[in-house]
Write a protein that holds these residues in place. Structure first.
Motif, mmCIF file in Angstrom:
data_model
loop_
_atom_site.group_PDB
_atom_site.id
_atom_site.type_symbol
_atom_site.label_atom_id
_atom_site.label_comp_id
_atom_site.label_asym_id
_atom_site.label_seq_id
_atom_site.Cartn_x
_atom_site.Cartn_y
_atom_site.Cartn_z
ATOM 1 N N SER A 1 31.143 -53.716 -41.185
ATOM 2 C CA SER A 1 30.090 -53.145 -40.348
ATOM 3 C C SER A 1 29.880 -51.683 -40.708
ATOM 4 O O SER A 1 30.834 -50.957 -40.968
ATOM 5 N N ILE A 2 28.620 -51.276 -40.708
ATOM 6 C CA ILE A 2 28.309 -49.873 -40.945
ATOM 7 C C ILE A 2 27.475 -49.378 -39.771
ATOM 8 O O ILE A 2 26.657 -50.125 -39.215
ATOM 9 N N TYR A 3 27.688 -48.144 -39.377
ATOM 10 C CA TYR A 3 27.092 -47.613 -38.153
ATOM 11 C C TYR A 3 26.183 -46.427 -38.465
ATOM 12 O O TYR A 3 26.533 -45.547 -39.258
ATOM 13 N N ALA A 4 25.014 -46.421 -37.823
ATOM 14 C CA ALA A 4 24.230 -45.183 -37.752
ATOM 15 C C ALA A 4 24.794 -44.398 -36.578
ATOM 16 O O ALA A 4 24.998 -44.943 -35.487
ATOM 17 N N VAL A 5 25.084 -43.120 -36.823
ATOM 18 C CA VAL A 5 25.692 -42.292 -35.783
ATOM 19 C C VAL A 5 24.897 -41.001 -35.612
ATOM 20 O O VAL A 5 24.218 -40.537 -36.534
ATOM 21 N N THR B 1 25.531 -41.859 -41.245
ATOM 22 C CA THR B 1 26.252 -43.129 -41.170
ATOM 23 C C THR B 1 27.751 -42.901 -41.302
ATOM 24 O O THR B 1 28.205 -41.924 -41.892
ATOM 25 N N GLU B 2 28.503 -43.827 -40.751
ATOM 26 C CA GLU B 2 29.960 -43.900 -40.886
ATOM 27 C C GLU B 2 30.358 -45.371 -40.888
ATOM 28 O O GLU B 2 29.676 -46.202 -40.276
ATOM 29 N N THR B 3 31.436 -45.712 -41.579
ATOM 30 C CA THR B 3 31.976 -47.071 -41.485
ATOM 31 C C THR B 3 33.083 -47.163 -40.442
ATOM 32 O O THR B 3 33.510 -48.269 -40.096
ATOM 33 N N TRP B 4 33.534 -46.007 -39.940
ATOM 34 C CA TRP B 4 34.627 -46.016 -38.967
ATOM 35 C C TRP B 4 34.665 -44.677 -38.261
ATOM 36 O O TRP B 4 34.463 -43.626 -38.875
ATOM 37 N N THR B 5 34.891 -44.696 -36.951
ATOM 38 C CA THR B 5 35.170 -43.489 -36.185
ATOM 39 C C THR B 5 36.437 -43.756 -35.371
ATOM 40 O O THR B 5 36.846 -44.912 -35.193
ATOM 41 N N TRP B 6 37.039 -42.708 -34.856
ATOM 42 C CA TRP B 6 38.308 -42.894 -34.134
ATOM 43 C C TRP B 6 38.136 -43.780 -32.909
ATOM 44 O O TRP B 6 39.102 -44.397 -32.438
ATOM 45 N N ASP B 7 36.910 -43.893 -32.404
ATOM 46 C CA ASP B 7 36.647 -44.705 -31.222
ATOM 47 C C ASP B 7 36.307 -46.154 -31.569
ATOM 48 O O ASP B 7 36.224 -47.006 -30.682
ATOM 49 N N THR B 8 36.117 -46.448 -32.852
ATOM 50 C CA THR B 8 35.746 -47.796 -33.268
ATOM 51 C C THR B 8 36.771 -48.854 -32.837
ATOM 52 O O THR B 8 36.371 -49.930 -32.368
ATOM 53 N N PRO B 9 38.090 -48.625 -32.959
ATOM 54 C CA PRO B 9 39.044 -49.658 -32.554
ATOM 55 C C PRO B 9 38.884 -50.092 -31.097
ATOM 56 O O PRO B 9 39.024 -51.275 -30.773
ATOM 57 N N ARG B 10 38.590 -49.132 -30.212
ATOM 58 C CA ARG B 10 38.378 -49.491 -28.806
ATOM 59 C C ARG B 10 37.114 -50.325 -28.654
ATOM 60 O O ARG B 10 37.110 -51.346 -27.946
ATOM 61 N N LEU B 11 36.057 -49.939 -29.334
ATOM 62 C CA LEU B 11 34.793 -50.653 -29.235
ATOM 63 C C LEU B 11 34.882 -52.057 -29.829
ATOM 64 O O LEU B 11 34.205 -52.975 -29.372
ATOM 65 N N GLU B 12 35.718 -52.216 -30.865
ATOM 66 C CA GLU B 12 35.839 -53.508 -31.547
ATOM 67 C C GLU B 12 37.087 -54.283 -31.114
ATOM 68 O O GLU B 12 37.423 -55.306 -31.712
ATOM 69 N N ASN B 13 37.796 -53.779 -30.087
ATOM 70 C CA ASN B 13 39.003 -54.440 -29.570
ATOM 71 C C ASN B 13 40.049 -54.673 -30.663
ATOM 72 O O ASN B 13 40.611 -55.761 -30.804
ATOM 73 N N SER B 14 40.308 -53.624 -31.453
ATOM 74 C CA SER B 14 41.292 -53.710 -32.523
ATOM 75 C C SER B 14 42.578 -53.014 -32.092
ATOM 76 O O SER B 14 42.642 -51.782 -32.044
ATOM 77 N N SER B 15 43.622 -53.792 -31.795
ATOM 78 C CA SER B 15 44.886 -53.202 -31.378
ATOM 79 C C SER B 15 45.546 -52.455 -32.536
ATOM 80 O O SER B 15 46.150 -51.389 -32.342
ATOM 81 N N ASN C 1 25.770 -39.613 -45.291
ATOM 82 C CA ASN C 1 27.194 -39.918 -45.113
ATOM 83 C C ASN C 1 27.872 -38.783 -44.355
ATOM 84 O O ASN C 1 28.216 -37.755 -44.936
ATOM 85 N N LEU C 2 28.045 -38.988 -43.052
ATOM 86 C CA LEU C 2 28.709 -37.997 -42.207
ATOM 87 C C LEU C 2 30.217 -38.222 -42.227
ATOM 88 O O LEU C 2 30.685 -39.355 -42.372
#
Length: 411
Positions: A360-364, A272-286, A252-253
């Motif tokens: 969604s969970i991400y390996a980072v 792993t992380e469930t969210w990074t500051w760049d996730t909204p751009r990657l997932e098109n979340s306004s 858990n990073l």
């Protein structure tokens, strides 16, 4: 003089009425101790959510008010804080930095008729064996971290020899067990381990654990640690040159970990992380992008997954209050169970049978130091290297039943 006194008394009365009419929620967070850096992010995320809701008119015509108390990452203190929040009229409590806090505080909240939302409690027991109706978990579980890591590592680092350094608490035991299963490293004769006691540790304990890992001949070193324990272990691993010999895995990073230890020490570490500051751009979340922008304006740095978790919880509780027009715990449980939504990333869901948040969970991987230094704020720490849906990562209903034993529904 008399008129001034009357005016002051009236102002005080009105202020008291305004305070009494606010809807209060309570945040358990570690302002001191092993997880204080994560605690700062929790409080920042929560405050931003409260500010946003109040700018939109509050809830049920009332302003939202955040009460916050230090836990020092202590389960007994977290429980006492719940009692304090209840005495102040709080309608919901959330937070915590350990699984022990989440389970103990969640149980006391239940006894007092309050919902409790866990943030950094990753042990499987939180929504498994210790799961109950009044406890919800926004963060991922050990199951979820292990499965996304296991899939990635089986593809990219197959047939490797592992060594585990784990903290002997609920989460440490959970992540070791599930990651061993996910990576085929269950044989302890081949894949060794060192268990460190929970609580403050001496440098000699870290050093002995690292010396054992260095002598193990392992290809992969798993540091199942959190907070200050992890920071110290990572610095020692770097100074010993273990990163040149082993792939280091930190299940858990967090942004605060990389920030405190430094990108040179952390580069190439996988977790792993469930969210990074760049996730909204990657997932098109306004909505997620607006959250990042507001956090940047307030703190001149990117938000991490910890801040996002606190923000998400406050917003989701508020959404359930709006949808049900109530702050009653049982009414809100019905509004939350099975509810799907999109806020800071792609679709998420509060699962009905265990109250785990499916997402969604991400390996980072931590980027190279020179890559990080090219970023405007020098904080673009994580590269997403693998993604798994919450439905795939979380335990199935059958697996959950196996863990629960005889109690097959939340009580």
């Amino acid at each position: 003089m008399g008129r001034i006194l009357i005016a002051l008394l009236l102002a005080g009365l009105l202020l008291g009425q305004a305070q009494a009419e606010s809807l209060k929620i309570g945040l358990n967070y570690p302002r001191t101790g092993n997880y204080k850096d994560e605690g700062l992010e929790l409080r920042r995320g929560a405050l931003l959510a409260v500010e946003t809701i109040n700018q939109q008119g509050g809830l049920l015509g009332q302003p939202l008010e955040l009460l916050s108390e230090n836990t020092d990452s202590n389960a007994a203190q977290a429980t006492r804080n719940v009692e304090y929040f209840a005495s102040q009229g709080a309608r919901m409590v959330f937070g915590g930095a350990t699984s022990e806090e989440a389970m103990a505080a969640g149980q006391r909240a239940r006894e007092l008729g309050l919902l409790y939302f866990a943030t950094l409690g990753y042990a499987n027991e939180v929504t498994g064996q210790a799961g109950q109706r009044y406890l919800f978990r926004e963060s991922g579980s050990a199951w979820m971290s292990a499965r996304v890591l296991g899939e990635y590592l089986s593809w990219h680092l197959p047939r490797q020899r592992y060594h585990y350094i784990v903290i002997d608490d609920a989460w440490g035991r959970s992540i070791e067990q599930t990651l061993r299963l996910a990576t085929g490293s269950a044989d302890r004769a081949r894949h060794g381990r060192t268990a460190l006691p929970s609580g403050p540790l001496h440098r000699e304990q870290y050093r002995a654990a690292m010396d054992k890992a260095a002598a193990s001949g392992a290809d992969v070193l798993v540091l199942a640690l959190l907070g200050d324990n992890l920071q110290r272990s990572m610095r020692l691993a770097h100074n010993m040159g273990l990163k040149q010999r082993m792939q280091i895995i930190v299940p858990n990073l967090t942004k605060s970990l990389v920030q405190q230890v430094g990108p040179q020490v952390m580069e190439d570490v996988i977790g792993t992380e469930t969210w990074t500051w760049d996730t909204p751009r990657l997932e098109n979340s306004s909505a997620g992008q607006r959250f990042v922008e507001r956090y940047l304006q307030a703190h001149q740095e990117y938000p991490g997954g910890t801040a996002a978790s606190a923000y998400n919880i406050v917003q989701q509780w508020a959404d359930a209050v709006r949808r049900s027009a109530s702050t009653d715990a049982e009414t809100l449980i019905a509004a939350l169970e099975g509810h799907r939504y999109q806020l800071l990333k792609d679709e998420q869901q509060w699962r009905d049978f265990d109250h785990q948040n499916l997402q969604s969970i991400y390996a980072v991987r931590v980027r190279k130091r020179d890559q990080i230094m090219r970023d405007t704020l020098k904080q673009h720490y994580f590269e997403i290297i693998h993604r798994m849906s919450g439905e795939q990562a979380a335990p199935s209903h059958d697996e959950w039943i196996q863990e629960r034993g005889e109690v097959l529904s939340l009580q």
